[in-house]
Every structure is written in structure tokens, then in C-alpha cells.
Enzyme design. Structure first.
Site, PDB file in Angstrom:
ATOM      1  N   SER A   6       0.851  -1.188   0.000  1.00 33.31           N
ATOM      2  CA  SER A   6       0.000   0.000   0.000  1.00 33.31           C
ATOM      3  C   SER A   6       0.884   1.233   0.000  1.00 33.31           C
ATOM      4  O   SER A   6       1.626   1.472   0.965  1.00 33.31           O
ATOM      5  CB  SER A   6      -0.889   0.029   1.241  1.00 33.31           C
ATOM      6  OG  SER A   6      -1.361   1.357   1.453  1.00 33.31           O
ATOM      7  N   HIS A  31      -1.374  -1.348  -4.189  1.00 27.26           N
ATOM      8  CA  HIS A  31      -2.619  -0.964  -3.520  1.00 27.26           C
ATOM      9  C   HIS A  31      -2.672   0.551  -3.364  1.00 27.26           C
ATOM     10  O   HIS A  31      -1.770   1.151  -2.779  1.00 27.26           O
ATOM     11  CB  HIS A  31      -2.694  -1.650  -2.167  1.00 27.26           C
ATOM     12  CG  HIS A  31      -3.998  -1.512  -1.455  1.00 27.26           C
ATOM     13  ND1 HIS A  31      -5.117  -2.260  -1.779  1.00 27.26           N
ATOM     14  CD2 HIS A  31      -4.381  -0.726  -0.415  1.00 27.26           C
ATOM     15  CE1 HIS A  31      -6.107  -1.925  -0.970  1.00 27.26           C
ATOM     16  NE2 HIS A  31      -5.692  -0.998  -0.138  1.00 27.26           N
ATOM     17  N   ASP A  33      -4.762   3.611  -1.881  1.00 27.31           N
ATOM     18  CA  ASP A  33      -5.805   3.993  -0.931  1.00 27.31           C
ATOM     19  C   ASP A  33      -6.349   5.385  -1.228  1.00 27.31           C
ATOM     20  O   ASP A  33      -5.623   6.373  -1.081  1.00 27.31           O
ATOM     21  CB  ASP A  33      -5.262   3.946   0.500  1.00 27.31           C
ATOM     22  CG  ASP A  33      -5.039   2.524   0.978  1.00 27.31           C
ATOM     23  OD1 ASP A  33      -3.907   2.213   1.410  1.00 27.31           O
ATOM     24  OD2 ASP A  33      -5.995   1.731   0.882  1.00 27.31           O
ATOM     25  N   MET A  35      -8.938   8.178  -0.167  1.00 24.78           N
ATOM     26  CA  MET A  35      -9.765   8.607   0.978  1.00 24.78           C
ATOM     27  C   MET A  35     -10.278  10.023   0.714  1.00 24.78           C
ATOM     28  O   MET A  35      -9.517  10.866   0.259  1.00 24.78           O
ATOM     29  CB  MET A  35      -8.934   8.564   2.264  1.00 24.78           C
ATOM     30  CG  MET A  35      -8.343   7.189   2.546  1.00 24.78           C
ATOM     31  SD  MET A  35      -7.322   7.195   4.028  1.00 24.78           S
ATOM     32  CE  MET A  35      -6.678   5.527   4.015  1.00 24.78           C
ATOM     33  N   HIS A  64      -8.517   1.174  -3.940  1.00 21.94           N
ATOM     34  CA  HIS A  64      -9.402   0.967  -2.782  1.00 21.94           C
ATOM     35  C   HIS A  64     -10.094   2.290  -2.486  1.00 21.94           C
ATOM     36  O   HIS A  64      -9.489   3.209  -1.931  1.00 21.94           O
ATOM     37  CB  HIS A  64      -8.555   0.498  -1.594  1.00 21.94           C
ATOM     38  CG  HIS A  64      -9.318   0.306  -0.315  1.00 21.94           C
ATOM     39  ND1 HIS A  64      -8.689   0.138   0.906  1.00 21.94           N
ATOM     40  CD2 HIS A  64     -10.656   0.288  -0.049  1.00 21.94           C
ATOM     41  CE1 HIS A  64      -9.615   0.020   1.861  1.00 21.94           C
ATOM     42  NE2 HIS A  64     -10.799   0.110   1.308  1.00 21.94           N
ATOM     43  N   MET A  66     -12.266   4.554  -0.471  1.00 23.95           N
ATOM     44  CA  MET A  66     -12.875   4.820   0.838  1.00 23.95           C
ATOM     45  C   MET A  66     -13.543   6.189   0.725  1.00 23.95           C
ATOM     46  O   MET A  66     -13.060   7.187   1.272  1.00 23.95           O
ATOM     47  CB  MET A  66     -11.805   4.778   1.933  1.00 23.95           C
ATOM     48  CG  MET A  66     -11.303   3.379   2.222  1.00 23.95           C
ATOM     49  SD  MET A  66      -9.716   3.337   3.062  1.00 23.95           S
ATOM     50  CE  MET A  66      -8.610   3.460   1.642  1.00 23.95           C
ATOM     51  N   MET A 135     -11.452  -5.689   5.587  1.00 25.57           N
ATOM     52  CA  MET A 135     -10.675  -4.737   6.378  1.00 25.57           C
ATOM     53  C   MET A 135     -10.377  -5.352   7.753  1.00 25.57           C
ATOM     54  O   MET A 135     -11.302  -5.733   8.479  1.00 25.57           O
ATOM     55  CB  MET A 135     -11.429  -3.418   6.553  1.00 25.57           C
ATOM     56  CG  MET A 135     -11.590  -2.628   5.274  1.00 25.57           C
ATOM     57  SD  MET A 135     -10.042  -2.332   4.403  1.00 25.57           S
ATOM     58  CE  MET A 135      -9.102  -1.430   5.623  1.00 25.57           C
ATOM     59  N   ASP A 175      -6.708  -6.434   4.397  1.00 30.33           N
ATOM     60  CA  ASP A 175      -6.076  -5.116   4.443  1.00 30.33           C
ATOM     61  C   ASP A 175      -6.110  -4.492   5.834  1.00 30.33           C
ATOM     62  O   ASP A 175      -7.177  -4.244   6.372  1.00 30.33           O
ATOM     63  CB  ASP A 175      -6.848  -4.202   3.460  1.00 30.33           C
ATOM     64  CG  ASP A 175      -6.226  -2.824   3.304  1.00 30.33           C
ATOM     65  OD1 ASP A 175      -6.877  -1.980   2.651  1.00 30.33           O
ATOM     66  OD2 ASP A 175      -5.111  -2.608   3.784  1.00 30.33           O
TER      67      ASP A 175
HETATM   68  C1  DX5 Z   1      -6.322   1.772   5.635  1.00 26.37           C
HETATM   69  C2  DX5 Z   1      -5.922   1.357   4.247  1.00 26.37           C
HETATM   70  C3  DX5 Z   1      -4.812   0.325   4.234  1.00 26.37           C
HETATM   71  C4  DX5 Z   1      -3.539   0.805   4.897  1.00 26.37           C
HETATM   72  C5  DX5 Z   1      -2.692  -0.389   5.271  1.00 26.37           C
HETATM   73  O1  DX5 Z   1      -7.562   2.387   5.612  1.00 26.37           O
HETATM   74  O2  DX5 Z   1      -7.013   0.859   3.521  1.00 26.37           O
HETATM   75  O3  DX5 Z   1      -4.560  -0.116   2.917  1.00 26.37           O
HETATM   76  O4  DX5 Z   1      -2.836   1.649   4.055  1.00 26.37           O
HETATM   77  O5  DX5 Z   1      -1.590   0.050   6.012  1.00 26.37           O
HETATM   78  P1  DX5 Z   1      -0.944  -0.883   7.137  1.00 26.37           P
HETATM   79  O6  DX5 Z   1      -0.446  -2.110   6.428  1.00 26.37           O
HETATM   80  O7  DX5 Z   1       0.160  -0.028   7.685  1.00 26.37           O
HETATM   81  O8  DX5 Z   1      -1.999  -1.188   8.141  1.00 26.37           O
HETATM   82 ZN    ZN Z   2      -6.498  -0.130   1.596  1.00 26.32          ZN
END
Ligand code: DX5
Ligand code: ZN
Length: 216
Positions: A6, A31, A33, A35, A64, A66, A135, A175
Site C-alpha cells: 500500500s 494498492h 488507498d 480517501m 481501494h 474509501m 478490512m 487489508d
Molecule cells: C487503511 C488502508 C490500508 C492501509 C494499510 O484504511 O485501507 O490499505 O494503508 O496500512 P498498514 O499495512 O500499515 O496497516
Molecule cells: Zn487499503
């Protein structure tokens, strides 16, 4: 074990270097993320960043979302180069419409489920999706602790897909809070792919760390 680093935990001032490192270390997915500061209390990256990443790698780009409005972001992320788009079941009233939209672009479609959401919420969609993102932390930040109840949820989903006879069609991706120390447990519970952020990028030698994950 398939590994999806990620980039949320990478040095954003050197994303090109981080991505090249992931590719040369043998990562399977990258990956991404996304947000929006609403669905989760954090703000990260949009399609414009993915657009600049795409030409730099042929890694599979695993987006991903969010966000509270995934349906509006499907086309921009597809156009930016996403290979997989995962949205949160908690964010939408019309998962079927979004699944159809992502599939209409011939992209892989995933649904993500937060730790407190009952896994049965996925039942109506299991035969229509390619991937479930389980998650194992509350979404929003990297570097959190793996929630131990997640192990049972992975096992239950693995079992449910086997009973439905669609285990080979649906990828189980986990994840949040994944470390070298808990990967074997997660793998044996049924995970096909693990996402890892801080456990890779916050180490002295991320390249070697990815190799270690791959060899578990
Ligand atoms: C959190 C993300 C994850 C995060 C994982 O909301 O969706 O992908 O980046 O990071 P680690 O492996 O540090 O928990
Ligand atoms: Zn993620």
C-alpha cells in the site's frame, strides 16, 4: 502469498522510486488507498495521481475507494489506469449499479467490508464480484493494529464461497495491520492476497521485506 504493497505508507515525494522498488521486489498488486475525508477521516489521492503512476509501472493497480460517492469516481479512475476498483458496501445503497458500471469498463470489481459490518451483508453480491477486501483495521490510516476477530471473518467468507462453489472466482484480499508475524495466520485462514503498508515502507529494506512476505 500474493502481496499488494500500500503506497499510503510510502514516501510521496519519491513515489516513482517506491513503485519501481515494489515491481523489482516481485509485488503482485499495487494498492492505492483513496480517501475523501468524509467516508474516512483522512484525505489522500485522486485520479490525477494514478494517471501519473500508470505509465511508470505495469503492476496491477488495485484501487481501494474509501469514499462516499464511489459511483462518480469509477470512470475517472478507470480512465487514469485502474485495473481493479473496490468500493465499500457501507458507502452505497446501490452496489449492483456500481458493480455493473465497473464491469462495463472490463475492470475487476471488488467490495470492501469494515470490521464491524456483518459479512452476510455481502450475500446478494458474492456471485457478481471478483474480489472481497476484508478490512482488518478501521479504514482511514496506515500503521494500525490488526483486529484479531478478522481471522474468523476471513475463515467464514472462505467457507461461504466454498459452499456456494465460487471460491475460485472470488479473490479474498485482507487489508490493515498485516505484518510478517501475522501473515501465516491470515494465509491459513483463507486469504489470497495481503495488503501491507507500514510493514513494508517503514522498514530499513522494503525490497527485502517484500521478498520475505512473498516467501511466507
Ligand atoms: C487503511 C488502508 C490500508 C492501509 C494499510 O484504511 O485501507 O490499505 O494503508 O496500512 P498498514 O499495512 O500499515 O496497516
Ligand atoms: Zn487499503
Amino acid at each position: 502469498m500474493k502481496i499488494a504493497p500500500s503506497i499510503l505508507s510510502a514516501d510521496f515525494s519519491d513515489l516513482k522510486g517506491a513503485i519501481a522498488m515494489c515491481q523489482s521486489a516481485g509485488a503482485d498488486y499495487l494498492h492505492i488507498d483513496v480517501m475523501d475525508g468524509h467516508f474516512v477521516p483522512n484525505l489522500t489521492i485522486g485520479p490525477v495521481v494514478l494517471k501519473s503512476i500508470r505509465p511508470k509501472t505495469d503492476l496491477f493497480l488495485d484501487v481501494h475507494l474509501m469514499v462516499t460517492n464511489p459511483d462518480e469516481l469509477v470512470e475517472p479512475f478507470v480512465k487514469a489506469g485502474a485495473d481493479n476498483i473496490t468500493f465499500h458496501i457501507e458507502a452505497v445503497d446501490n452496489p449492483i449499479e456500481i458493480i455493473k458500471k465497473i464491469k462495463s469498463f472490463n475492470k475487476q470489481v471488488g467490495i470492501s467490508i469494515k470490521p464491524k459490518t456483518p459479512i452476510d451483508a455481502l450475500n446478494p453480491f458474492l456471485e457478481k464480484i471478483d474480489l472481497i477486501l476484508i478490512m482488518s483495521v478501521e479504514p482511514g490510516f496506515g500503521g494500525q493494529q490488526y483486529i484479531s476477530e478478522s481471522t474468523d471473518r476471513i475463515k467464514k467468507l472462505d467457507g461461504k464461497l466454498k459452499i456456494l462453489g465460487i471460491r475460485k472466482q472470488v479473490i479474498l484480499e485482507v487489508d490493515g495491520g498485516i505484518k510478517l508475524s501475522n501473515t501465516k495466520l491470515v494465509k491459513e485462514s483463507g486469504a489470497d492476497i495481503i495488503v501491507a503498508g507500514s510493514a513494508i515502507f517503514k522498514t530499513d529494506d522494503p525490497h527485502k521485506t517484500i521478498e520475505k512476505f512473498k516467501n511466507i
